[in-house]
Design a protein around this motif. Structure first.
Motif, PDB file in Angstrom:
ATOM      1  N   SER A  34      12.597  31.852  -4.188  1.00 38.90           N
ATOM      2  CA  SER A  34      13.219  30.565  -3.859  1.00 38.90           C
ATOM      3  C   SER A  34      13.090  30.295  -2.374  1.00 38.90           C
ATOM      4  O   SER A  34      13.074  31.212  -1.570  1.00 38.90           O
ATOM      5  CB  SER A  34      14.707  30.591  -4.228  1.00 38.90           C
ATOM      6  OG  SER A  34      15.365  29.459  -3.698  1.00 38.90           O
ATOM      7  N   MET A  35      13.010  29.004  -2.032  1.00 39.95           N
ATOM      8  CA  MET A  35      12.957  28.623  -0.613  1.00 39.95           C
ATOM      9  C   MET A  35      14.349  28.333  -0.060  1.00 39.95           C
ATOM     10  O   MET A  35      14.498  27.878   1.065  1.00 39.95           O
ATOM     11  CB  MET A  35      12.061  27.418  -0.431  1.00 39.95           C
ATOM     12  CG  MET A  35      10.602  27.762  -0.583  1.00 39.95           C
ATOM     13  SD  MET A  35       9.557  26.338  -0.339  1.00 39.95           S
ATOM     14  CE  MET A  35       7.998  27.141   0.020  1.00 39.95           C
ATOM     15  N   CYS A  36      15.377  28.569  -0.903  1.00 43.26           N
ATOM     16  CA  CYS A  36      16.748  28.397  -0.408  1.00 43.26           C
ATOM     17  C   CYS A  36      17.341  29.774  -0.144  1.00 43.26           C
ATOM     18  O   CYS A  36      16.775  30.793  -0.541  1.00 43.26           O
ATOM     19  CB  CYS A  36      17.579  27.645  -1.433  1.00 43.26           C
ATOM     20  SG  CYS A  36      17.031  25.934  -1.583  1.00 43.26           S
ATOM     21  N   GLY A 164      -0.873  16.073   5.095  1.00 41.01           N
ATOM     22  CA  GLY A 164      -1.223  17.471   5.361  1.00 41.01           C
ATOM     23  C   GLY A 164       0.016  18.310   5.138  1.00 41.01           C
ATOM     24  O   GLY A 164       1.139  17.803   5.252  1.00 41.01           O
ATOM     25  N   ILE A 165      -0.199  19.570   4.804  1.00 39.81           N
ATOM     26  CA  ILE A 165       0.970  20.414   4.502  1.00 39.81           C
ATOM     27  C   ILE A 165       1.048  21.575   5.489  1.00 39.81           C
ATOM     28  O   ILE A 165       0.059  22.293   5.707  1.00 39.81           O
ATOM     29  CB  ILE A 165       0.894  20.936   3.056  1.00 39.81           C
ATOM     30  CG1 ILE A 165       0.681  19.737   2.135  1.00 39.81           C
ATOM     31  CG2 ILE A 165       2.177  21.662   2.675  1.00 39.81           C
ATOM     32  CD1 ILE A 165       0.460  20.090   0.740  1.00 39.81           C
ATOM     33  N   ALA A 166       2.218  21.715   6.072  1.00 42.31           N
ATOM     34  CA  ALA A 166       2.439  22.819   7.000  1.00 42.31           C
ATOM     35  C   ALA A 166       3.390  23.796   6.332  1.00 42.31           C
ATOM     36  O   ALA A 166       4.602  23.739   6.510  1.00 42.31           O
ATOM     37  CB  ALA A 166       3.009  22.289   8.313  1.00 42.31           C
ATOM     38  N   THR A 168       2.485  25.466   2.531  1.00 42.92           N
ATOM     39  CA  THR A 168       2.432  25.009   1.132  1.00 42.92           C
ATOM     40  C   THR A 168       3.463  25.767   0.297  1.00 42.92           C
ATOM     41  O   THR A 168       3.816  26.905   0.605  1.00 42.92           O
ATOM     42  CB  THR A 168       1.036  25.193   0.515  1.00 42.92           C
ATOM     43  OG1 THR A 168       0.673  26.585   0.595  1.00 42.92           O
ATOM     44  CG2 THR A 168      -0.018  24.356   1.233  1.00 42.92           C
ATOM     45  N   THR A 169       3.891  25.103  -0.757  1.00 43.24           N
ATOM     46  CA  THR A 169       4.948  25.656  -1.596  1.00 43.24           C
ATOM     47  C   THR A 169       4.538  26.993  -2.212  1.00 43.24           C
ATOM     48  O   THR A 169       5.340  27.915  -2.282  1.00 43.24           O
ATOM     49  CB  THR A 169       5.275  24.643  -2.724  1.00 43.24           C
ATOM     50  OG1 THR A 169       5.429  23.356  -2.126  1.00 43.24           O
ATOM     51  CG2 THR A 169       6.525  25.026  -3.466  1.00 43.24           C
ATOM     52  N   GLY A 170       3.293  27.083  -2.624  1.00 46.68           N
ATOM     53  CA  GLY A 170       2.876  28.288  -3.332  1.00 46.68           C
ATOM     54  C   GLY A 170       2.504  29.440  -2.428  1.00 46.68           C
ATOM     55  O   GLY A 170       2.829  30.600  -2.711  1.00 46.68           O
ATOM     56  N   VAL A 193       3.042  14.768   7.624  1.00 44.01           N
ATOM     57  CA  VAL A 193       2.987  16.229   7.494  1.00 44.01           C
ATOM     58  C   VAL A 193       4.202  16.695   6.707  1.00 44.01           C
ATOM     59  O   VAL A 193       5.344  16.449   7.110  1.00 44.01           O
ATOM     60  CB  VAL A 193       2.940  16.908   8.881  1.00 44.01           C
ATOM     61  CG1 VAL A 193       2.993  18.419   8.725  1.00 44.01           C
ATOM     62  CG2 VAL A 193       1.674  16.502   9.620  1.00 44.01           C
ATOM     63  N   ASP A 194       3.924  17.352   5.573  1.00 48.45           N
ATOM     64  CA  ASP A 194       5.017  17.931   4.795  1.00 48.45           C
ATOM     65  C   ASP A 194       5.267  19.344   5.326  1.00 48.45           C
ATOM     66  O   ASP A 194       4.608  20.299   4.928  1.00 48.45           O
ATOM     67  CB  ASP A 194       4.658  17.947   3.304  1.00 48.45           C
ATOM     68  CG  ASP A 194       5.814  18.465   2.460  1.00 48.45           C
ATOM     69  OD1 ASP A 194       6.832  18.890   3.054  1.00 48.45           O
ATOM     70  OD2 ASP A 194       5.697  18.462   1.213  1.00 48.45           O
ATOM     71  N   ALA A 195       6.238  19.415   6.247  1.00 49.70           N
ATOM     72  CA  ALA A 195       6.639  20.714   6.796  1.00 49.70           C
ATOM     73  C   ALA A 195       8.043  21.045   6.296  1.00 49.70           C
ATOM     74  O   ALA A 195       8.870  21.568   7.043  1.00 49.70           O
ATOM     75  CB  ALA A 195       6.581  20.687   8.325  1.00 49.70           C
ATOM     76  N   PRO A 229      16.259  21.479   6.603  1.00 52.46           N
ATOM     77  CA  PRO A 229      17.242  22.477   7.035  1.00 52.46           C
ATOM     78  C   PRO A 229      17.806  23.323   5.887  1.00 52.46           C
ATOM     79  O   PRO A 229      18.327  24.404   6.146  1.00 52.46           O
ATOM     80  CB  PRO A 229      18.341  21.634   7.687  1.00 52.46           C
ATOM     81  CG  PRO A 229      17.648  20.360   8.076  1.00 52.46           C
ATOM     82  CD  PRO A 229      16.643  20.120   7.006  1.00 52.46           C
ATOM     83  N   HIS A 230      17.722  22.850   4.639  1.00 53.07           N
ATOM     84  CA  HIS A 230      18.280  23.708   3.574  1.00 53.07           C
ATOM     85  C   HIS A 230      17.286  24.758   3.080  1.00 53.07           C
ATOM     86  O   HIS A 230      17.565  25.473   2.128  1.00 53.07           O
ATOM     87  CB  HIS A 230      18.911  22.904   2.427  1.00 53.07           C
ATOM     88  CG  HIS A 230      17.972  22.155   1.516  1.00 53.07           C
ATOM     89  ND1 HIS A 230      18.411  21.175   0.666  1.00 53.07           N
ATOM     90  CD2 HIS A 230      16.633  22.235   1.318  1.00 53.07           C
ATOM     91  CE1 HIS A 230      17.394  20.681  -0.011  1.00 53.07           C
ATOM     92  NE2 HIS A 230      16.294  21.314   0.367  1.00 53.07           N
ATOM     93  N   LYS A 231      16.174  24.882   3.766  1.00 50.94           N
ATOM     94  CA  LYS A 231      15.275  26.006   3.486  1.00 50.94           C
ATOM     95  C   LYS A 231      15.534  27.056   4.579  1.00 50.94           C
ATOM     96  O   LYS A 231      16.547  27.719   4.535  1.00 50.94           O
ATOM     97  CB  LYS A 231      13.829  25.514   3.395  1.00 50.94           C
ATOM     98  CG  LYS A 231      13.650  24.550   2.190  1.00 50.94           C
ATOM     99  CD  LYS A 231      12.221  24.193   1.913  1.00 50.94           C
ATOM    100  CE  LYS A 231      12.052  23.487   0.578  1.00 50.94           C
ATOM    101  NZ  LYS A 231      12.561  22.107   0.513  1.00 50.94           N
TER     102      LYS A 231
HETATM  103  C1  LIG Z   1       6.148  21.800   0.875  1.00 53.49           C
HETATM  104  C2  LIG Z   1       7.340  21.269   0.137  1.00 53.49           C
HETATM  105  N1  LIG Z   1       7.608  19.965   0.187  1.00 53.49           N
HETATM  106  C3  LIG Z   1       8.652  19.425  -0.460  1.00 53.49           C
HETATM  107  C4  LIG Z   1       9.507  20.217  -1.203  1.00 53.49           C
HETATM  108  C5  LIG Z   1      10.644  19.587  -1.936  1.00 53.49           C
HETATM  109  O1  LIG Z   1      11.861  19.950  -1.371  1.00 53.49           O
HETATM  110  P1  LIG Z   1      13.229  19.785  -2.144  1.00 53.49           P
HETATM  111  O2  LIG Z   1      13.192  20.733  -3.303  1.00 53.49           O
HETATM  112  O3  LIG Z   1      14.244  20.133  -1.100  1.00 53.49           O
HETATM  113  O4  LIG Z   1      13.351  18.375  -2.586  1.00 53.49           O
HETATM  114  C6  LIG Z   1       9.263  21.593  -1.266  1.00 53.49           C
HETATM  115  C7  LIG Z   1      10.135  22.454  -2.076  1.00 53.49           C
HETATM  116  O5  LIG Z   1       9.879  23.587  -2.327  1.00 53.49           O
HETATM  117  C8  LIG Z   1       8.158  22.134  -0.584  1.00 53.49           C
HETATM  118  O6  LIG Z   1       7.851  23.429  -0.642  1.00 53.49           O
END
Ligand SMILES: Cc1ncc(COP(=O)(O)O)c(C=O)c1O
Length: 386
Positions: A34-36, A164-166, A168-170, A193-195, A229-231
């Protein structure tokens, strides 16, 4: 069934404890995917103290709104911007939707398209569906970062922006944001940028000497950044962040809210009534931990990630998907589903959603938990894949 009569508080709590006893908890050390994380005690105190504040009606909670704006400024500064515009929102999903909405609204394109990496978070699917923006997926390179040439190939007259992603989720991969920024400037399209994850990691990891590219407003093509901030920020859920470089993006998504008790305001967020307490907690955590405090948290997470990656390599039949970039380590093995199932049966909070198992080294994940996990993994892999 809706009860006729109320129950004693203690009885309600007892029933609730029983019902939630099947939840995994962060402090157990069992949640690895989990990212939390378990929030900081100061942030929890603040949420309790200010639970009634509503940033959806800022005329009533004028002080809280100023604190939210100070938090937005501090996040902007962290991301290389002297003055930014945005909000503390419910999470990365809302932040990404706001960015896509802003890009769409400032453009005058009839059939809007957004070019984004195949590794993008599923929140963009929601944005696409809600906003009528077509997603155009750009391929990944062998190292799982987006192929910038493919992004360029996919830019058309209908492109309202690129992503662009800073982090990535995976896999925690950071795209080549400098190259994407150059592209954005060349083609005159904004770059988001999705950071959501990396925003609270990369600045501190860089200060610790980890080699990571620029990813934020220091690059001129970057017009908005999601940072949660919740990560890694240690703030309770819900707390996301969206920062825009220019006010016009916020104006493009603001609607008048005329009937509020505190007076007429313009609202850019997707949610109306929204928790002030969490925004105050974002402010408080930044003030309390400061750059050095976050650096310490990130330093420990990065170190344990590298140690864990090396330990994984020693297990026969287990392979890393790629060397860790941030504090995320993902691995594969034969019969992944069988291994996943058995790990879950042993109480581990992991999943193998994209063909690998992802371990996120959040602050609650300690070396002793990982040692136990490694022992389980080794045993299971040897049993399942003899
Ligand atoms: C890169 C990225 N963007 C967006 C999100 C979405 O965030 P949230 O679950 O807080 O809505 C996540 C969640 O894991 C993520 O890893």
């Amino acid at each position: 069934m809706f009860p006729d009569e109320g129950m004693e508080e203690e009885a309600v709590l007892k029933e609730l404890r029983k019902k939630t006893s099947e939840d995994l908890t962060f402090d157990s050390g069992k949640i690895l995917g989990s990212m939390c994380t378990y929030p900081h005690s100061l942030a929890i105190r603040i949420v309790g103290e200010y639970i009634d504040r509503n940033l959806g009606d800022p005329g009533l909670h004028v002080g809280s709104q100023k604190v939210e704006m100070e938090a937005v400024q501090m996040l902007s500064n962290l991301l290389g911007l002297e003055r930014g515009y945005g909000n503390i929102v419910s999470g990365g999903t809302e932040a990404n939707i706001m960015a896509v909405r802003a890009f769409r609204n400032v453009s005058s394109v009839e059939k809007p398209e957004l070019v984004l990496p195949e590794s993008a978070h599923f929140s963009f699917l929601k944005a696409s569906e809600m906003l009528g923006v077509k997603l155009v997926w750009a391929k990944l390179r062998e190292d799982y970062s987006v192929d910038v040439r493919d992004v360029e190939d996919k830019i058309t007259d209908s492109t309202i922006g690129i992503v662009g992603i800073a982090g990535t989720t995976g896999l925690g991969v950071v795209d080549d944001i400098p190259a994407l920024s150059d592209l954005a400037l060349d083609y005159g399209v904004p770059l988001h940028v999705d950071a959501a994850f990396g925003g609270f990691v990369i600045p501190f990891a860089r200060a610790l000497g980890y080699e990571l590219p620029d990813f934020d407003f220091r690059l001129r093509g970057v017009k908005s950044v999601t940072i949660d901030p919740h990560k890694m920020g240690m703030v309770p859920i819900p707390a996301g962040g969206i920062i825009f470089r220019e006010k016009r993006f916020v104006e493009a998504i603001s609607v008048p809210a005329p009937y509020l008790a505190g007076g007429k305001v313009w609202q850019a967020t997707i949610t109306g009534t929204r928790p002030g307490a969490n925004a105050l907690a974002v402010w408080a955590m930044i003030k309390h931990l400061g750059f050095e405090g976050y650096k310490g948290i990130v330093g420990r997470a990065m170190e344990v990630s590298r140690w864990f990656a090396n330990e994984l390599k020693k297990i026969p039949g287990v392979y890393l998907i790629r060397e860790p970039v941030l504090n995320i380590v993902s691995f594969g093995t034969k019969n992944l589903e069988g291994v996943e199932e058995e790990l879950k049966r042993r109480g581990w909070g992991i999943s193998a959603h994209r063909g690998y198992i992802r371990i996120v080294m959040m602050p609650h994940v300690k070396r002793e938990h990982l040692e136990e996990f490694l022992r389980d993994l080794q045993e299971i892999v040897a049993g399942v894949n003899p």
